[in-house]
Structure formats: structure tokens, C-alpha cells
Design a protein around this motif. Structure first.
Motif, PDB file in Angstrom:
ATOM      1  N   THR A 114      -2.141  -2.953 -12.168  1.00 50.63           N
ATOM      2  CA  THR A 114      -2.001  -3.767 -13.376  1.00 50.63           C
ATOM      3  C   THR A 114      -1.707  -2.864 -14.572  1.00 50.63           C
ATOM      4  O   THR A 114      -1.948  -1.650 -14.526  1.00 50.63           O
ATOM      5  CB  THR A 114      -3.279  -4.566 -13.667  1.00 50.63           C
ATOM      6  N   THR A 147      -4.626  -8.330 -18.535  1.00 50.39           N
ATOM      7  CA  THR A 147      -3.778  -7.360 -17.838  1.00 50.39           C
ATOM      8  C   THR A 147      -2.667  -8.139 -17.139  1.00 50.39           C
ATOM      9  O   THR A 147      -2.772  -9.352 -16.941  1.00 50.39           O
ATOM     10  CB  THR A 147      -4.544  -6.541 -16.781  1.00 50.39           C
ATOM     11  N   ASP A 170      -0.274  -7.953 -13.626  1.00 55.41           N
ATOM     12  CA  ASP A 170       0.040  -7.241 -12.392  1.00 55.41           C
ATOM     13  C   ASP A 170       1.554  -7.276 -12.167  1.00 55.41           C
ATOM     14  O   ASP A 170       2.299  -7.936 -12.903  1.00 55.41           O
ATOM     15  CB  ASP A 170      -0.722  -7.825 -11.196  1.00 55.41           C
TER      16      ASP A 170
END
Length: 503
Positions: free
Chosen positions: A354, A388, A390
Motif C-alpha cells: 500500500t 492508504t 493498495d
């Protein structure tokens, strides 16, 4: 019959898709029913001619100049094959140019050299010299007006769009045209800004700016406001930055310097350019890979700003054509996926799979997408609100913008809808678009135009824009959608570090 096309034209040509629109015209693809040759049909409504004597004179002037240009039969000048006129329309039958803009083709090349730049400059200047000998001044030399005639490797470059041109014949009409400031900010000559002085030298200056970009991939003049940009141009204030220009020959620098000379009595002429050693002699075939990378970033930025300003000024600028043309090339190529993955992995230093906000910003800047509203893109891509992103979320978001369609429309809507209310407010619309426009308009002009855009989209006058209103509004203001998609259609590659910071 295609809407707005005189019946007589359809007997001669199959009338196809819209290629672009302008202030006075619509351009459609045409196919000669007898020979099968593709042409561009520039259709001007008679109502435009009667709107004002000034508009009619402008249109008649372009037609007259196109006749003159076509009679030259120069390989690097766009041709007008025929002209049709009835009580409702004027139709210019023009050469069909399907090869793409100058800078687009350069960034697509596998190999680009000083020799290529020299040959391009010779072709463009040779065509302009022919025009100047007939008293024609183009007055708007810029990369958008340098188009290849086909997608083949041996395609020819053509100078197009003589809508701002004038015949230097000292007529009363020509003298009236001289009293107007025309051109494109980054390419306009200092004497034009200073005293509306239009001579062949202003075209030489424009090609000089293009040559500077051809050699190093970024423009010679820049500033945060248009007023400051014009001041820099009038001073002739530019540099040969060592980290970009060290690999460029001294002869090339000499020619650029002679073309970008403020004193018009000392500036090199079109004939002088064609006789310059850098043009006459064989130049280096060493690849200019860094130039291509910088040009890729500059080109994406240029198109992005053009899309935003199309929204502000209500111009279509061929955005619908660009959208239609791009849909045949869905998704990313294996090479592009490799570049995306490489950038993501480098940013993901701890191998967590991430990236955070700062790492995402680094990736996008490295890929040449630094002009997009990255704060909002990050928020929209973070589907699970984990703070975050990914790789799947990252790739999915970029792919949606690359492919277009309903999903891209929703993604763009969400970019504006910062509070996730399901509606776009005036503040949200302004916040996103104001971040990507600097010098092209004053703060007052930008605010005024954005207010007009918002009011056109807000069809039920409830002071907010729903998703349905946004979708319908894209037909009116295509740049609201296209502004995010256009950069994603540029070939994805690692961006070179610019020798200076423009942001």
C-alpha cells in the motif's frame, strides 16, 4: 442527411463524424463518393456571416487566404480542395489530417534526435517562407497547428489553421486586423505584445519557441500569471539550462538565440533560418530520450490546461473527437503496466503493498500526472477509507479514467463531490478546477466563468449539481469530464526531472 449540411454536399461526399468545433464552424469527416478520398468538411452557418460585418470579414479573409495557400501546393501547408456556398451554409473542403499533433508524435517515437528536430524546423520554416513571399502572415504558430497528414512513419507535417492569418498588403482590412492582439500566450512575439507589430518575424519567433521545446522538451518562457508571462517574453528572458542543454549542439543553441531575439531588426529571417548551419548540415542521430520524457510531461500539462480552459470559455476544442478516438485503445499496454508497477513498488518502500498520500503524490508526479487534483484523486481511490491505497485500487482508478464510460463519469463526479453528499456545490467545483489553472485568466475572470458553468449545469436551480445533471452537463461542458481523462490517454512512462520547477 447529416444535420446542418447542405444537400448538394451529400451528393458529392459521405458526411461522417464531427472532428471538431470552433467559434464559427463545425468540422466533419467526409468521403469523396467518386474517389473514396477522405476530406475534412468545415461547415460555417450563414447566420454566423450575418451576425456582424466583422465576423463575415474574418471568415471571408480565411477563405481567401486558404485559396492562396492551396495554390502554392507546398507539401507542408494544409490544402483547401473546394468551396461550396448556399443561402444557409459555407463549406470548405479541406485536406484530411489524421496523423496527430507534432508533440504527440514525437513522444510516441522510439527514437528522436537533433537530426529529426532540424528536419522538422526546415519543413515548417520552408512552408512559412512560401507564405511570407505571398504576403501571408500566419500569426498563430504553435504545436497544435502543426499536424501530420497520416499515422505512417513517413507522414508529412502540415501547418494548419489560418483563421488568424492576414495578407500583408497594406489594405484597410489588413490594417484593421493589425490593431488586434492575436496569437497564443507562450508563442506570441514581443513586438506583437508591445506595439501590435505583425511581420514575418512574428512567425519566425513562434517557430523559435517550438524549436526550443523540440530540443529540450519544455518551453522557454513561463510565469505564474499571464501578465508576468508577457513581461518575460517582452524582455526575451530565457535560459539554456545546463542539465537539459548540455547534450544539445552549440549550432542548435545559436539558431534558437537568433530566432528568439527581441530586436526585430536583428532577428534572423526565414531565409536565414533555412541557410543556418544547423539546418543545412547533417545533425546528430544520438537519441534525445530525456527530451522526449520532458516533452511527454509538458504535452500532458498543455493538454490538461487546454481542457480546463475549454470548460471556462465554453469551447469544445475537439474534446468529443478525442474521447471517441481514444475508446479504441482500452486499458494499459504491458509496457505501461510495467511503468505503473515500478513506480508503485518504489514508493512502497516497506513492501506493505500500500501507499499513503505522500507516496501516492510522488508516484503521480513521477508518471507526469502532477497537474491533476491529487488530493481528491487519493480520497476517491481510497475505497475502504483505510487512508492508504493498495495497487489494485490504484490501478483500478487509473484504468477507469483511461477507458472512460459510465464508471469514469462517476469517478469524475466523486472528484468534485468532496463531502460525499451526492451533489457538487459551487465551492467544490471551484476548488478542483482552480487548482489547475494559473496564468490563463484573472481570478475575477475565472470566478465569473465558473459561475456561468455552474449555472448551466444546475438545471433545476437548487444551487447544487446532481449526478444526473453532471452527466447531462458533460454534453454542454465536456471538459468537466475530459479534463481528468485527457492526461490518462498520454502514453504512460517515467517522467524526466524538469530542469526547473514550474509549479
Amino acid at each position: 442527411m447529416a444535420s446542418g449540411v447542405p444537400q448538394g454536399i451529400e451528393r458529392l461526399y459521405e458526411v461522417g463524424k464531427v472532428l471538431g468545433t470552433g467559434a464559427f464552424s463545425t468540422v466533419r469527416e467526409g468521403k469523396d463518393r467518386r474517389t473514396g478520398q477522405l476530406v475534412a468538411l468545415k461547415i460555417i452557418s450563414a447566420s454566423k456571416l450575418t451576425a456582424s460585418p466583422r465576423v463575415e470579414q474574418t471568415i471571408r479573409n480565411e477563405i481567401s487566404i486558404m485559396r492562396m495557400v492551396s495554390q502554392m501546393e507546398h507539401n507542408c501547408l494544409v490544402k483547401m480542395y473546394d468551396l461550396y456556398e448556399d443561402e444557409t451554409k459555407i463549406v470548405l473542403v479541406l485536406e484530411h489530417l489524421a496523423g496527430g499533433e507534432l508533440f504527440d508524435r514525437i513522444v510516441e517515437r522510439g527514437h528522436y534526435t537533433e537530426s529529426d528536430a532540424s528536419q522538422l524546423t526546415a519543413k515548417l520554416m520552408g512552408a512559412l517562407k512560401n507564405c511570407h513571399e505571398q504576403g501571408i502572415l500566419h500569426r498563430d504558430m504553435k504545436p497544435e497547428n502543426c499536424i501530420y497528414d497520416s499515422r505512417t512513419d513517413d507522414a508529412n507535417i502540415k501547418i494548419t489553421d489560418f483563421g488568424l492569418a492576414l495578407v500583408d498588403d497594406n489594405s484597410s482590412f489588413s490594417n484593421r486586423l493589425r490593431q488586434r492582439l492575436v496569437g497564443t500566450p507562450g508563442y506570441v512575439a514581443p513586438e506583437v505584445l508591445d506595439r501590435f507589430e505583425y511581420t514575418p518575424g512574428c512567425d519566425v519567433w513562434g517557430i523559435g519557441v517550438i524549436l526550443y521545446i523540440l530540443l529540450v522538451g519544455y518551453p522557454p518562457f513561463w510565469a505564474e500569471t499571464q501578465e508576468a508571462l508577457f513581461a518575460v517574453i517582452k524582455r526575451g528572458q530565457y535560459e539554456f539550462h545546463a542539465d537539459a542543454w548540455d547534450e544539445i549542439s552549440d549550432e542548435a543553441k545559436d539558431l534558437v538565440s537568433k530566432m528568439l531575439t527581441v530586436d526585430t531588426t536583428q532577428r534572423i529571417t526565414s531565409q536565414g533560418v533555412l541557410e543556418h548551419p544547423w539546418i543545412v548540415r547533417e545533425q546528430s542521430h544520438a537519441p534525445l530520450a530525456a527530451t522526449q520524457q520532458r516533452m511527454r510531461r509538458f504535452n500532458a500539462r498543455r493538454k490538461f490546461r487546454a481542457a480546463v480552459m475549454a470548460c471556462f470559455w465554453g469551447a469544445r476544442m475537439g474534446l468529443r473527437k478525442k474521447l471517441d478516438d481514444s475508446l479504441g485503445e482500452r486499458g494499459f499496454t504491458p509496457q505501461e503496466l510495467g511503468a505503473l508497477k515500478e513506480c508503485f513498488n518504489e514508493a512502497d518502500a516497506d513492501g506493505s503493498g500500500t501507499v499513503n498520500h505522500d507516496q501516492f503524490t510522488t508516484i503521480m508526479v513521477d508518471l507526469g500526472f502532477g497537474d491533476l487534483p491529487l488530493d481528491r484523486m487519493y480520497a476517491v481511490m481510497d475505497k475502504d477509507d483505510s487512508n492508504t491505497i493498495d495497487y489494485r485500487e490504484f490501478l483500478c482508478g487509473l484504468s477507469v479514467l483511461r477507458v472512460g464510460g459510465e464508471d469514469a463519469m462517476r469517478f469524475c463526479f466523486d472528484l468534485y463531490d468532496a463531502d460525499k453528499s451526492g451533489f457538487i456545490s459551487r465551492e467544490e467545483l471551484s476548488r478542483v478546477l482552480f487548482t489547475v489553472v494559473h496564468e490563463e485568466a484573472s481570478e475575477f475572470d475565472k470566478a465569473s466563468k465558473l459561475a456561468e458553468v455552474f449555472d448551466r449545469l444546475d438545471t433545476n436551480n437548487d444551487n447544487k449539481i446532481s449526478f444526473d445533471e453532471f452527466k447531462a452537463g458533460v454534453d454542454i461542458e465536456p471538459a468537466l469530464y475530459e479534463v481528468f481523462l485527457s492526461p490518462m490517454r498520454e502514453p504512460v512512462a517515467r517522467a524526466a526531472k524538469s530542469p526547473r520547477t514550474e509549479d
